[in-house]
Design a protein around this motif. Structure first.
Motif, PDB file in Angstrom:
ATOM      1  N   LEU A 107      41.143  25.843 -28.117  1.00 48.40           N
ATOM      2  CA  LEU A 107      40.114  26.870 -28.145  1.00 48.40           C
ATOM      3  C   LEU A 107      40.715  28.258 -27.967  1.00 48.40           C
ATOM      4  O   LEU A 107      40.278  29.227 -28.591  1.00 48.40           O
ATOM      5  N   THR A 123      34.667  15.913 -32.061  1.00 51.73           N
ATOM      6  CA  THR A 123      35.379  16.790 -31.143  1.00 51.73           C
ATOM      7  C   THR A 123      35.262  16.233 -29.728  1.00 51.73           C
ATOM      8  O   THR A 123      34.276  15.592 -29.378  1.00 51.73           O
ATOM      9  N   VAL A 155      31.484  24.484 -26.030  1.00 45.99           N
ATOM     10  CA  VAL A 155      32.614  24.041 -26.844  1.00 45.99           C
ATOM     11  C   VAL A 155      32.201  23.930 -28.309  1.00 45.99           C
ATOM     12  O   VAL A 155      32.935  24.354 -29.211  1.00 45.99           O
ATOM     13  N   ARG A 176      32.178  27.296 -30.084  1.00 44.89           N
ATOM     14  CA  ARG A 176      33.521  27.776 -30.417  1.00 44.89           C
ATOM     15  C   ARG A 176      34.147  26.936 -31.526  1.00 44.89           C
ATOM     16  O   ARG A 176      34.793  27.458 -32.440  1.00 44.89           O
ATOM     17  N   MET A 177      33.989  25.622 -31.450  1.00 40.93           N
ATOM     18  CA  MET A 177      34.590  24.735 -32.431  1.00 40.93           C
ATOM     19  C   MET A 177      34.011  24.949 -33.830  1.00 40.93           C
ATOM     20  O   MET A 177      34.722  24.814 -34.827  1.00 40.93           O
ATOM     21  N   HIS A 222      35.869  27.661 -35.522  1.00 42.97           N
ATOM     22  CA  HIS A 222      37.215  27.228 -35.887  1.00 42.97           C
ATOM     23  C   HIS A 222      37.187  26.245 -37.060  1.00 42.97           C
ATOM     24  O   HIS A 222      38.073  26.276 -37.925  1.00 42.97           O
TER      25      HIS A 222
END
Length: 262
Positions: free
Chosen positions: A111, A218, A225, A228-229, A232
């Motif tokens: 992260l 994930t 999380v 954020r993921m 990405h």
């Protein structure tokens, strides 16, 4: 001093004299270059009864994560992680604790650096890698073991953006494949493994479907999380093709390799 390999990082573990550690952790000589220092500290009471990790704090200077019966504190400027463990009663408990803290640490690093930690097997041909994700029991480990020592991991894939594109970071902390492997390998494709076992074939996935399927794979996907993921993953899928994969065990290995890499 003990430790592991984590992509371009050298993980050095200070056990502070704990006789019950390490498990699968080798002696580490003094090395130059990038290092993640891990201090292993025992404690008497678990920090949380939660089964899954929760990000308690996250700042520019560090973060704190609770993972099952353990806690991970990371200081970003010094690249130091403190693992707080209850003293394990058996080697099995120790392995379980190591997995919890290692996964939480790798997730935090991913992260921090714009990367992703996925529940997936990493397969290698020459110096290139593909990642195959899927739920427990989907056949990732079975698929990985068909590559006779050429798989990097059969359960966990740490993906990081690099100067020349996305990479898989080899790590020998959690579920690593046997043999010598490159520190990093260019990521060429990413797959989600489906239930079909009648044939071996791949089918391109639209971006939205790919993001949804990969988010399901994930680790420790709390809402924070996941947010954020998602960012990405969109960056990843903008440059790395994504497919659904069916896998028949009767498929000859050369044909399987063509489906995965060509």
């Amino acid at each position: 001093m003990y430790g592991w390999q984590l992509g371009p990082l050298d993980v050095a573990v200070n056990t502070h004299g704990q006789a019950w550690f390490p498990l699968g952790c080798g002696e580490r000589p003094a090395r130059q270059g990038q290092r993640l220092q891990v201090d292993l500290l025992p404690f008497d009471a678990p920090p949380s009864d939660e089964d899954y990790a929760q990000f308690m704090t996250w700042t520019d200077s560090g973060c704190r994560i609770v993972a099952r019966r353990t806690a991970v504190d990371i200081d970003w400027p010094s690249m130091t992680a403190v693992w707080h463990w209850p003293v394990p009663e058996s080697p099995y408990d120790q392995l379980d604790l190591r997995s919890s803290t290692a996964l939480a640490t790798m997730l935090a690093l991913a992260l921090r650096r714009g990367g992703i930690l996925l529940h997936g097997a990493t397969l290698r041909r020459a110096n290139e890698a593909v990642v195959v994700c899927g739920q427990s029991g989907a056949g990732k480990s079975t698929l990985a073991r068909r590559f006779h020592g050429r798989y990097l991991h059969d359960d966990t894939s740490l993906l990081m953006p690099g100067d020349d594109g996305w990479q898989v970071w080899f790590q020998n902390i959690h579920r690593a494949g046997p043999g010598d492997h490159p520190f990093v390998a260019p990521l060429r494709r990413i797959f989600t493994l489906g239930p079909d076992r009648s044939s071996t074939a791949k089918e391109p996935l639209p971006l939205t479907w790919s993001v949804q399927r990969l988010l399901e794979q994930t680790y420790y996907a709390t809402p924070w999380v996941t947010h954020r993921m998602t960012e990405h993953l969109v960056n990843l899928l903008g440059s790395v093709p994504s497919y659904s994969l069916s896998h028949c065990l009767d498929t000859p290995l050369p044909l399987l390799e063509r489906v995965l890499w060509e």
